[in-house]
Design an enzyme around this catalytic site. Structure first.
Site, PDB file in Angstrom:
ATOM      1  N   ASP A  13       3.918   5.337  64.103  1.00  0.00           N
ATOM      2  CA  ASP A  13       2.936   5.187  63.015  1.00  0.00           C
ATOM      3  C   ASP A  13       1.555   5.715  63.387  1.00  0.00           C
ATOM      4  O   ASP A  13       0.534   5.213  62.906  1.00  0.00           O
ATOM      5  CB  ASP A  13       2.824   3.712  62.573  1.00  0.00           C
ATOM      6  CG  ASP A  13       4.148   3.170  62.100  1.00  0.00           C
ATOM      7  OD1 ASP A  13       4.946   3.952  61.553  1.00  0.00           O
ATOM      8  OD2 ASP A  13       4.385   1.965  62.281  1.00  0.00           O
ATOM      9  N   GLU A  14       1.510   6.722  64.226  1.00  0.00           N
ATOM     10  CA  GLU A  14       0.217   7.276  64.648  1.00  0.00           C
ATOM     11  C   GLU A  14      -0.400   8.142  63.553  1.00  0.00           C
ATOM     12  O   GLU A  14      -1.606   8.421  63.582  1.00  0.00           O
ATOM     13  CB  GLU A  14       0.402   8.129  65.916  1.00  0.00           C
ATOM     14  CG  GLU A  14       0.881   7.354  67.146  1.00  0.00           C
ATOM     15  CD  GLU A  14       2.405   7.305  67.247  1.00  0.00           C
ATOM     16  OE1 GLU A  14       3.091   7.702  66.277  1.00  0.00           O
ATOM     17  OE2 GLU A  14       2.907   6.868  68.300  1.00  0.00           O
ATOM     18  N   LYS A  16       1.813  10.921  62.153  1.00  0.00           N
ATOM     19  CA  LYS A  16       2.514  12.197  62.346  1.00  0.00           C
ATOM     20  C   LYS A  16       2.698  12.935  61.025  1.00  0.00           C
ATOM     21  O   LYS A  16       2.483  14.147  60.937  1.00  0.00           O
ATOM     22  CB  LYS A  16       3.893  11.932  62.991  1.00  0.00           C
ATOM     23  CG  LYS A  16       3.793  11.300  64.373  1.00  0.00           C
ATOM     24  CD  LYS A  16       5.152  10.913  64.931  1.00  0.00           C
ATOM     25  CE  LYS A  16       5.804   9.740  64.254  1.00  0.00           C
ATOM     26  NZ  LYS A  16       5.131   8.434  64.450  1.00  0.00           N
ATOM     27  N   ALA A  39      12.004   5.744  60.369  1.00  0.00           N
ATOM     28  CA  ALA A  39      10.681   6.362  60.275  1.00  0.00           C
ATOM     29  C   ALA A  39      10.110   6.210  58.870  1.00  0.00           C
ATOM     30  O   ALA A  39      10.851   6.163  57.889  1.00  0.00           O
ATOM     31  CB  ALA A  39      10.791   7.852  60.611  1.00  0.00           C
ATOM     32  N   GLY A  40       8.795   6.130  58.793  1.00  0.00           N
ATOM     33  CA  GLY A  40       8.094   6.187  57.519  1.00  0.00           C
ATOM     34  C   GLY A  40       6.865   7.045  57.742  1.00  0.00           C
ATOM     35  O   GLY A  40       5.952   6.634  58.454  1.00  0.00           O
ATOM     36  N   HIS A  41       6.882   8.254  57.233  1.00  0.00           N
ATOM     37  CA  HIS A  41       5.780   9.196  57.463  1.00  0.00           C
ATOM     38  C   HIS A  41       4.993   9.364  56.165  1.00  0.00           C
ATOM     39  O   HIS A  41       5.535   9.827  55.160  1.00  0.00           O
ATOM     40  CB  HIS A  41       6.330  10.537  57.968  1.00  0.00           C
ATOM     41  CG  HIS A  41       6.968  10.436  59.321  1.00  0.00           C
ATOM     42  ND1 HIS A  41       7.523  11.491  59.973  1.00  0.00           N
ATOM     43  CD2 HIS A  41       7.121   9.363  60.154  1.00  0.00           C
ATOM     44  CE1 HIS A  41       7.999  11.092  61.151  1.00  0.00           C
ATOM     45  NE2 HIS A  41       7.766   9.805  61.278  1.00  0.00           N
ATOM     46  N   GLN A 224       9.052   7.977  65.368  1.00  0.00           N
ATOM     47  CA  GLN A 224       8.731   6.882  66.285  1.00  0.00           C
ATOM     48  C   GLN A 224       7.620   7.332  67.248  1.00  0.00           C
ATOM     49  O   GLN A 224       6.794   8.153  66.874  1.00  0.00           O
ATOM     50  CB  GLN A 224       9.973   6.376  67.048  1.00  0.00           C
ATOM     51  CG  GLN A 224      10.968   5.641  66.161  1.00  0.00           C
ATOM     52  CD  GLN A 224      11.843   6.543  65.310  1.00  0.00           C
ATOM     53  OE1 GLN A 224      12.511   7.418  65.812  1.00  0.00           O
ATOM     54  NE2 GLN A 224      11.854   6.324  64.013  1.00  0.00           N
TER      55      GLN A 224
HETATM   56  P1  GDP Z   1       3.635   8.163  60.982  1.00  0.00           P
HETATM   57  O1  GDP Z   1       4.847   7.320  60.981  1.00  0.00           O
HETATM   58  O2  GDP Z   1       3.210   8.559  62.355  1.00  0.00           O
HETATM   59  O3  GDP Z   1       3.716   9.356  60.064  1.00  0.00           O
HETATM   60  O4  GDP Z   1       2.451   7.239  60.416  1.00  0.00           O
HETATM   61  P2  GDP Z   1       2.551   6.233  59.154  1.00  0.00           P
HETATM   62  O5  GDP Z   1       2.532   7.009  57.918  1.00  0.00           O
HETATM   63  O6  GDP Z   1       3.640   5.255  59.353  1.00  0.00           O
HETATM   64  O7  GDP Z   1       1.228   5.403  59.354  1.00  0.00           O
HETATM   65  C1  GDP Z   1      -0.033   5.991  59.365  1.00  0.00           C
HETATM   66  C2  GDP Z   1      -0.856   5.337  58.262  1.00  0.00           C
HETATM   67  O8  GDP Z   1      -2.225   5.631  58.457  1.00  0.00           O
HETATM   68  C3  GDP Z   1      -0.530   5.851  56.880  1.00  0.00           C
HETATM   69  O9  GDP Z   1      -0.742   4.836  55.943  1.00  0.00           O
HETATM   70  C4  GDP Z   1      -1.527   6.988  56.697  1.00  0.00           C
HETATM   71  O10 GDP Z   1      -1.810   7.248  55.323  1.00  0.00           O
HETATM   72  C5  GDP Z   1      -2.728   6.416  57.378  1.00  0.00           C
HETATM   73  N1  GDP Z   1      -3.626   7.384  58.022  1.00  0.00           N
HETATM   74  C6  GDP Z   1      -3.321   8.549  58.641  1.00  0.00           C
HETATM   75  N2  GDP Z   1      -4.417   9.082  59.207  1.00  0.00           N
HETATM   76  C7  GDP Z   1      -5.439   8.237  58.930  1.00  0.00           C
HETATM   77  C8  GDP Z   1      -6.825   8.229  59.268  1.00  0.00           C
HETATM   78  O11 GDP Z   1      -7.349   9.107  59.959  1.00  0.00           O
HETATM   79  N3  GDP Z   1      -7.547   7.177  58.806  1.00  0.00           N
HETATM   80  C9  GDP Z   1      -7.028   6.182  58.065  1.00  0.00           C
HETATM   81  N4  GDP Z   1      -7.825   5.196  57.673  1.00  0.00           N
HETATM   82  N5  GDP Z   1      -5.717   6.158  57.731  1.00  0.00           N
HETATM   83  C10 GDP Z   1      -4.944   7.166  58.176  1.00  0.00           C
HETATM   84  P1  IMO Z   2       7.599   6.268  62.614  1.00  0.00           P
HETATM   85  O1  IMO Z   2       8.345   7.583  62.714  1.00  0.00           O
HETATM   86  C1  IMO Z   2       6.977   2.280  64.248  1.00  0.00           C
HETATM   87  C2  IMO Z   2      10.470   0.224  65.890  1.00  0.00           C
HETATM   88  C3  IMO Z   2      10.977  -0.997  65.156  1.00  0.00           C
HETATM   89  C4  IMO Z   2      11.549  -1.790  66.308  1.00  0.00           C
HETATM   90  C5  IMO Z   2      12.128  -0.703  67.210  1.00  0.00           C
HETATM   91  C6  IMO Z   2      13.619  -0.462  67.022  1.00  0.00           C
HETATM   92  O2  IMO Z   2       7.220   5.896  61.236  1.00  0.00           O
HETATM   93  O3  IMO Z   2       6.466   6.232  63.587  1.00  0.00           O
HETATM   94  P2  IMO Z   2      15.113   0.627  65.121  1.00  0.00           P
HETATM   95  O4  IMO Z   2      15.114   0.468  63.643  1.00  0.00           O
HETATM   96  O5  IMO Z   2      14.836   2.009  65.576  1.00  0.00           O
HETATM   97  O6  IMO Z   2      16.324   0.033  65.756  1.00  0.00           O
HETATM   98  O7  IMO Z   2      13.883  -0.282  65.627  1.00  0.00           O
HETATM   99  O8  IMO Z   2      11.430   0.477  66.902  1.00  0.00           O
HETATM  100  N1  IMO Z   2      10.358   1.450  65.064  1.00  0.00           N
HETATM  101  C7  IMO Z   2       9.207   1.963  64.649  1.00  0.00           C
HETATM  102  N2  IMO Z   2       7.939   1.514  64.780  1.00  0.00           N
HETATM  103  N3  IMO Z   2       7.209   3.464  63.647  1.00  0.00           N
HETATM  104  C8  IMO Z   2       8.456   3.948  63.532  1.00  0.00           C
HETATM  105  O9  IMO Z   2       8.715   5.187  63.056  1.00  0.00           O
HETATM  106  C9  IMO Z   2       9.536   3.173  64.010  1.00  0.00           C
HETATM  107  N4  IMO Z   2      10.875   3.330  64.025  1.00  0.00           N
HETATM  108  C10 IMO Z   2      11.358   2.272  64.687  1.00  0.00           C
HETATM  109  O10 IMO Z   2       9.940  -1.676  64.500  1.00  0.00           O
HETATM  110  O11 IMO Z   2      10.515  -2.410  67.025  1.00  0.00           O
HETATM  111 MG    MG Z   3       5.485   5.454  60.260  1.00  0.00          MG
END
Ligand code: GDP
Ligand code: IMO
Ligand code: MG
Length: 425
Positions: A13-14, A16, A39-41, A224
Site C-alpha cells: 500500500d505504498e 504503487k 492487492a488493491g492499487h 504487496q
Molecule cells: P498500492 O497498493 O501500493 O497501490 O497503494 P494503495 O492504493 O493500496 O494505497 C495508497 C493510498 O494512498 C491510496 O488511497 C492512494 O490514493 C493514496 N495515495 C497515494 N499517493 C498519495 C500521496 O502522495 N498522498 C496522499 N495523501 N495519498 C496518496
Molecule cells: P498491495 O499490492 C498490504 C497482507 C495481508 C496479510 C498478508 C497475507 O495493495 O500493496 P494474503 O492475502 O496475501 O494471504 O495476506 O499480506 N497483504 C497486503 N497488505 N497491501 C497488499 O497489497 C497486501 N496483500 C496482502 O494483509 O497481512
Molecule cells: Mg494496496
C-alpha cells in the site's frame, strides 16, 4: 532494452498503482508479475478514483498493453468484476485489445478461498490476517504441482480437472469442520471461466522478451511489499509470493540481466495491514493521527492499517534485496501538520544496538531508536515543482538519501496523478 521494475519497499500500500499510472505513458507494456487480488492499487485522476486488484495500473493509458504475468494468481470472478466496473466507467481494455493473460498464471478456485478462511480461523490470535482471497492455498497448489492454469481453461477436460482439484480441497476442508455452502460462488466461477477465455491468452515469457528485442519499453508492476516477501519478509506474517525484483524474473520469464531500473516506493512514514511484527508501530494518538490524515484503510478489505514512523533498517534491507536504483517517496503531505517527525535509525535488540533487520522479530521485539527531525508545517498538496519544496522537507529528503544511499527521484504530495513532483531528472 531492459525491463524496469516498480515495487513496494514496506508492507504494501505504498502507492504503487498511482505511480505506475504516472509513469506508464513512457512504457509500451505494463506487467504484473506476482500476487493476486489480495492487492488493491488505487489511481486517481480527473476527480475519478479506481481500485485495481488484478489488472495492471497501465490500463488507463490508451497506448499501453497490460499483461497479467505467469507469476500472478487470478480469481476469474474478481477479474470479471474489475472489467465490468471499468466498462461501466467507460473503459473497455479487452475490447481495445489492451489486456492479455499469461497462460501459465494459476487460477484461484472458490475452494482455495474456503481453505484460506479455514486455515486462518484455526490459527486464532496468531492468524496472519490474510485478505482471504485464497492466495496462500493457490500458491500451495502451484508449488505442490496440482494447480489449474489459465491455459487449462481451453482444454476439453477442464471441468474434470476442476472437479478433481475441488475434491482434494473438500477432503482437506472436511478436517477443518463443516464446509460452507459455495454453490453460488462455484456457478459464478464457472461463468467467469467462460469470460476469461475471451481475453487473449499469451506466453508471457515470449511476449516480454519479444518486446525487449523490438526495442519497446516494459515496466513490471509489483504487488504487496518487500517486507511481505515469502522468503525475506517477516515470515510467517507474509504473503505467498516473491514480491522482490527476483519475482519479476520468475513471474514474467525474463533473465536477471534484463532488469533495468528498479523503482522502490515507500511512504514518508510506515503502515502495515494484518498481523505480524511492526517495530515502529505507534499504538497511540500519533498513530491514530497518521491513520486519519493518511486515510489508512485498506483498498481491498477496508481494514484499518496499522501506522508508525519510517523504519530505515527495514528500508535499507528492502533496497539491498531489490537492487533499487531510484526511490519514490509517497504521502509526504500526510506529515504536513506535524511539528516534529521521527525516523527509526537503529533497533535495540536483545541487549544490543543494531541497524539491520534481525532473523527473529516475532518472539524478540526490536525496539526502535528514533531520530527527531523538523516538520515542514506547510500544505504540500498544491506544490508541483521541486523549487517549491519547503526547506525542512528538502532536509528530510537529503537525510534519507544519505542513509539509504539511493536518490529520491519522485515525491508524491497527494493521491491525484498530478500531485507528483520529479526531484531529479
Ligand atoms: P498500492 O497498493 O501500493 O497501490 O497503494 P494503495 O492504493 O493500496 O494505497 C495508497 C493510498 O494512498 C491510496 O488511497 C492512494 O490514493 C493514496 N495515495 C497515494 N499517493 C498519495 C500521496 O502522495 N498522498 C496522499 N495523501 N495519498 C496518496
Ligand atoms: P498491495 O499490492 C498490504 C497482507 C495481508 C496479510 C498478508 C497475507 O495493495 O500493496 P494474503 O492475502 O496475501 O494471504 O495476506 O499480506 N497483504 C497486503 N497488505 N497491501 C497488499 O497489497 C497486501 N496483500 C496482502 O494483509 O497481512
Ligand atoms: Mg494496496
Amino acid at each position: 532494452m531492459q525491463v524496469d521494475v516498480l515495487l513496494g519497499l514496506q508492507w504494501g500500500d505504498e502507492g504503487k498503482g498511482k505511480i505506475v499510472d504516472v509513469l506508464c505513458p513512457q512504457y509500451d507494456l505494463i506487467a504484473r508479475f506476482q500476487g493476486g487480488p489480495n492487492a488493491g492499487h488505487t489511481l486517481e485522476f480527473d476527480n475519478k478514483k479506481f481500485v485495481l486488484n488484478t489488472i495492471p495500473s497501465g490500463i488507463f493509458n490508451p497506448k499501453t498493453l497490460n499483461l497479467i504475468g505467469n507469476g500472478v494468481v487470478i480469481d476469474p470472478i474478481i477479474i470479471k468484476r474489475e472489467l465490468d466496473n471499468l466498462r461501466a466507467a467507460g473503459f473497455d481494455p479487452v475490447g481495445a485489445g489492451k489486456l492479455v493473460l499469461a497462460r501459465k498464471a494459476h487460477l484461484i478456485l472458490p475452494t482455495h478461498q474456503l481453505l484460506d478462511a479455514a486455515s486462518e480461523s484455526k490459527m486464532g490470535s496468531s492468524k496472519i490476517g490474510s485478505t482471504l482471497k485464497g492466495i496462500g492455498p493457490t500458491y500451495m497448489d502451484k508449488t505442490g504441482r496440482n494447480g489449474l492454469r489459465v491455459g487449462d481453461t481451453t482444454l476439453p477436460d477442464f471441468k474434470e480437472r476442476y472437479e478433481k482439484l475441488k475434491e482434494k480441497h473438500l477432503n482437506i476442508l472436511a478436517h477443518y469442520g463443516e464446509i460452507p455452502d459455495f454453490k453460488e460462488r462455484e456457478e459464478a466461477f464457472l461463468a467467469a471461466i467462460e469470460f476469461i477465455k475471451t481475453i487473449p491468452h499469451v506466453d508471457s515469457e515470449h511476449l516480454v522478451n519479444q518486446y525487449l528485442k523490438d526495442g519497446k519499453k516494459v515496466l513490471a508492476e509489483g504487488a504487496q511489499g518487500t517486507l511481505l516477501d515469502i522468503d525475506f519478509g517477516s515470515y510467517p506474517f507474509v504473503t505467498s509470493s516473491n514480491t522482490t525484483t527476483a519475482g519479476a524474473c520468475t513471474g514474467l520469464g525474463i533473465a536477471p540481466n534484463k532488469i533495468g531500473k528498479v523503482f522502490g516506493i515507500f511512504k514518508a512514514y510506515c503502515t502495515r495491514v494484518g498481523g505480524g511484527p511492526f517495530p515502529t508501530e505507534l499504538e497511540d494518538e500519533t498513530g491514530e493521527k497518521l491513520r486519519q490524515l493518511g486515510h489508512e484503510f485498506g483498498a481491498t478489505t477496508g481494514r484499518a492499517r496499522r501506522t508508525g514512523w519510517i523504519d530505515l533498517p527495514a528500508l535499507k534491507y528492502a533496497i539491498m534485496l531489490n537492487g533499487v536504483t531510484e526511490l519514490i517517496m509517497m504521502k509526504a503531505d500526510v506529515l504536513d501538520t506535524f511539528d516534529k517527525i521521527y525516523a527509526c535509525t537503529h533497533y535495540k535488540y536483545d541487549g544490543e544496538v543494531i541497524d539491520y533487520m534481525p532473523y527473529d522479530i516475532n518472539t524478540i521485539k526490536p525496539e526502535p531508536i528514533l531520530e527527531e527531525l523538523e516538520g515542514w508545517k506547510q500544505d504540500l498538496t498544491g506544490i508541483r515543482n521541486p523549487e517549491e519544496v519547503p526547506t525542512a522537507l528538502k532536509n528530510y529528503i537529503a537525510y534519507l538519501e544519505k542513509i539509504l544511499e539511493v536518490p529520491i527521484r519522485f515525491l508524491s504530495v497527494g493521491p491525484d496523478r498530478t500531485q507528483t513532483i520529479e526531484l531529479h531528472a
